[in-house]
Design a protein around this motif. Structure first.
Motif, mmCIF file in Angstrom:
data_model
loop_
_atom_site.group_PDB
_atom_site.id
_atom_site.type_symbol
_atom_site.label_atom_id
_atom_site.label_comp_id
_atom_site.label_asym_id
_atom_site.label_seq_id
_atom_site.Cartn_x
_atom_site.Cartn_y
_atom_site.Cartn_z
ATOM 1 N N ASN A 6 85.736 -124.403 -40.897
ATOM 2 C CA ASN A 6 85.616 -123.036 -42.715
ATOM 3 C C ASN A 6 84.508 -122.553 -42.063
ATOM 4 N N VAL A 9 84.517 -119.053 -40.245
ATOM 5 C CA VAL A 9 84.924 -118.262 -41.919
ATOM 6 C C VAL A 9 84.459 -117.622 -42.320
ATOM 7 N N ARG A 10 83.201 -118.772 -43.075
ATOM 8 C CA ARG A 10 82.322 -118.856 -43.751
ATOM 9 C C ARG A 10 81.000 -117.252 -43.638
ATOM 10 N N ASP A 11 80.888 -117.814 -42.095
ATOM 11 C CA ASP A 11 79.729 -116.998 -41.328
ATOM 12 C C ASP A 11 80.723 -115.913 -41.581
ATOM 13 N N ILE A 12 81.879 -115.628 -40.852
ATOM 14 C CA ILE A 12 82.355 -114.156 -41.003
ATOM 15 C C ILE A 12 82.121 -113.726 -41.960
ATOM 16 N N GLU A 13 81.956 -114.452 -43.651
ATOM 17 C CA GLU A 13 82.265 -113.322 -44.650
ATOM 18 C C GLU A 13 80.885 -113.286 -45.118
ATOM 19 N N THR A 14 79.838 -113.573 -44.246
ATOM 20 C CA THR A 14 78.533 -113.547 -45.235
ATOM 21 C C THR A 14 77.272 -112.976 -44.016
ATOM 22 N N ARG A 26 85.054 -110.342 -36.424
ATOM 23 C CA ARG A 26 85.235 -110.876 -37.387
ATOM 24 C C ARG A 26 86.914 -111.330 -36.624
ATOM 25 N N GLY A 29 85.314 -114.479 -34.026
ATOM 26 C CA GLY A 29 84.201 -115.575 -34.901
ATOM 27 C C GLY A 29 83.005 -115.807 -34.169
#
Length: 461
Positions: A6, A9-14, A26, A29
Motif C-alpha cells: 500500500n 502504491v501511495r509513493d508512486i502516486e505522489t 511505476r 515501486g
C-alpha cells in the motif's frame, strides 16, 4: 507487475524520485527504508541491508548516532531558528566557522554557508564572477569543468556537471561554462601511454582550451579530487600538479569540489590533501554533518574577501544568502560531527580499514565482467565491460549496471551504478569484518550477473 504494498502504491502516486526512471518506477515501486543503525538500513518488511554508499556518499558516521541526534535536539530546544542576514549571528555559526578555518586545507579568510553541495558550487560560480567584476575584469567569466565531472543540479552547478543526462532537455549548460577532457586513464589513455604522459596530455588539453578561449576570459576551474558520480574516477599520477601550474600561469581561480571527498573519504580530512591540489577555495557538504542535517560551506580566500568588501562599499550590501544559511541546528550538528571525527579518530580508523577495502576492491579486477577496479581510501568502483581485452562496454540498453545493482540489493547490499560502473562508498565507521561481508556480497552478485550475461548472450555487440 510485482505486487506492491500500500505504501509503495501511495509513493508512486505522489512522489517524484531524483535520478530514477520514472516510467519504470511505476512498475517496480520504491525500496522503502524506515530504520537505520550503524552501517545498516532496514526496509518496511524488516530486511537488513548494508548501506554500501553511505546514503548518497554522505553518512560518514552511519545511522542512529544518538550523540549527534541529541546535539541537534538541544539546538532545537535552545533556538529553533535564526539567520545570518543583516549582520546577525549565533555562537554555533561563529564556532563552526572557526573550526572549518582551522581544518581547511587551503588558505581561508572566511566561510560562507549553504544547504547543499549544489548550492555551494553554484555560489562558487557567482563569487568568481563577482570577484572579477570587483577587480575590473568583467570579461573574465568562463568556468571550466570536466567531462564526467559532477558538481550538482542547480542551473549553474548542473551546467558544470559534465554528464549528458543532467543537461539533456534542461537547456543546459548555460553560457560561459566549458568542459575539458575527462582524466580517466583506463578509458581514454592511448595504447602504451603512461599515467604521467596521459596527465600531461590532459593538462595540455586544458591549456589549449584556455588559449583558444582567451586567458582574459577564463575565470575559474572546478574539479573533484575523485570524480564521484561520474564513476569514481581517480586522477592519473601528476595530473593536479600539472593542472595547478597552468591555472596559476593564466590567473584562473581553482575550486576544489570536496562535497564527496571531504571529511575523511580518501584517508585525509580532504581529498585536496591526498592529491596535493593547490586550490584557492573548497566546496564542502555531505559529511560535514554526516548527512544528519542539510548543510554546505565554501571557503573564501583573502583576495576574494577584499573584493567582497569593495563591492559592499560600492553596492551597499553583499546581495546573496539563503533563509537557511548557517541554520543553528545544522551548525550544532556539524560541530558535534567534527568533534566525533577528531575525538574518536574516525578518519585514522577508516584509513586502516581502507587497506582491506582497497585489497578486496582491486581483487575484483580479475572477475570476467570487470574492466577496471579503482579507488582510494573508502571509496571505489568497478567498471563492467563486455570485453576485458578491448575494454568494450555493454550496450547501455541491456541495463547490465542496473541489473547488478538489483541483484546485490536482493542479497542485502545497497550500492549505486553510474551506467555500468558500480560504486562503493560505505560509512567511515565500517569495520574490517563488515568490509569483508560487503565484498562477499559483491562477489556473489557479480558471479550471478555473469551467469545471466552468458545465458542471455548480453556480450553481443
Amino acid at each position: 507487475m510485482t505486487q506492491l504494498s500500500n505504501m509503495a502504491v501511495r509513493d508512486i502516486e505522489t512522489v517524484i524520485h531524483p535520478y530514477t526512471n520514472l516510467a519504470r518506477h511505476r512498475e517496480t515501486g520504491p525500496l522503502i527504508l524506515n530504520e537505520g543503525k550503524g552501517i545498516y538500513l532496514y526496509d518496511e518488511k524488516g530486511k537488513r541491508y548494508i548501506e554500501g554508499m553511505a546514503g548518497l556518499w554522505c553518512t560518514a558516521l552511519g545511522y542512529g548516532n544518538m550523540e549527534v541526534a541529541e546535539a541537534g535536539a538541544e539546538a532545537l530546544r535552545r533556538v529553533s531558528f535564526t539567520h545570518a542576514f543583516s549582520g546577525k549571528s549565533h555562537d554555533g555559526l561563529i564556532e563552526l566557522s572557526e573550526k572549518l578555518k582551522e581544518i581547511s586545507p587551503v588558505p581561508t579568510s572566511k566561510v560562507l554557508f549553504g544547504t547543499s553541495g549544489s548550492e555551494a558550487n553554484d555560489m562558487q560560480v557567482k563569487l568568481t564572477w563577482y570577484y572579477n567584476n570587483a577587480r575590473g575584469k568583467p570579461e573574465k567569466k568562463k568556468i571550466i569543468s570536466r567531462i564526467r565531472g559532477y558538481h550538482g543540479v542547480t542551473i549553474a552547478s548542473a551546467s558544470m556537471t559534465g554528464l549528458p543526462w543532467v543537461h539533456g532537455d534542461f537547456d543546459l549548460p548555460i553560457k560561459n561554462i566549458l568542459h575539458t577532457s575527462c582524466p580517466h586513464h583506463y578509458r581514454f589513455g592511448h595504447e602504451g601511454e603512461t599515467e604521467e604522459e596521459f596527465a600531461s596530455r590532459m593538462a595540455k588539453d586544458l591549456e589549449d582550451m584556455i588559449l583558444r578561449e582567451g586567458p582574459e576570459t577564463v575565470a575559474g576551474f572546478i574539479a573533484e579530487p575523485i570524480m564521484g558520480a561520474g564513476g569514481v574516477i581517480t586522477p592519473p599520477k601528476t595530473y593536479f600538479d600539472k593542472v595547478s601550474a597552468i591555472l596559476e600561469k593564466y590567473d584562473v581561480r581553482f575550486i576544489a569540489d570536496e562535497v564527496i571527498c571531504g571529511f575523511g573519504r580518501t584517508g585525509n580530512w580532504f581529498g585536496t590533501q591526498t592529491y596535493k591540489m593547490k586550490a584557492h577555495s573548497i566546496s564542502m557538504a555531505k559529511a560535514i554533518t554526516s548527512a544528519y542535517f542539510p548543510m554546505s560551506a565554501l571557503t573564501i580566500e583573502e583576495d576574494l574577501y577584499q573584493a567582497m568588501l569593495d563591492q559592499s562599499r560600492k553596492l551597499g550590501t553583499f546581495g546573496h544568502g539563503y533563509t537557511y544559511t548557517a541554520h543553528p541546528v545544522g551548525c550544532a550538528i556539524a560541530l558535534k560531527v567534527i568533534e566525533i571525527y577528531q575525538r574518536d579518530k574516525v578518519m585514522e580508523n577508516a584509513a586502516k580499514v581502507s587497506n582491506v577495502f582497497q585489497t578486496r576492491l582491486k581483487a575484483l579486477a580479475d572477475h570476467p565482467l570487470v574492466g577496471e577496479a579503482r579507488g582510494e581510501g573508502l571509496i571505489g568502483a568497478v567498471e563492467l565491460v563486455a570485453d576485458k581485452k578491448t575494454k568494450r562496454s555493454f550496450d547501455f540498453k541491456k541495463g547490465v549496471g542496473p541489473l547488478a545493482l538489483k541483484m546485490m540489493e536482493e542479497m542485502g547490499l545497497i550500492v549505486r551504478n553510474v551506467q555500468d560502473t558500480i560504486a562503493f562508498c560505505p560509512p567511515l565507521i565500517i569495520t574490517t569484518e563488515e568490509v569483508h561481508a560487503m565484498f562477499d556480497i559483491v562477489e556473489k552478485g557479480l558471479d550471478q550477473l555473469e551467469g545471466h550475461v552468458r545465458k542471455e548472450n548480453l556480450r553481443t555487440a
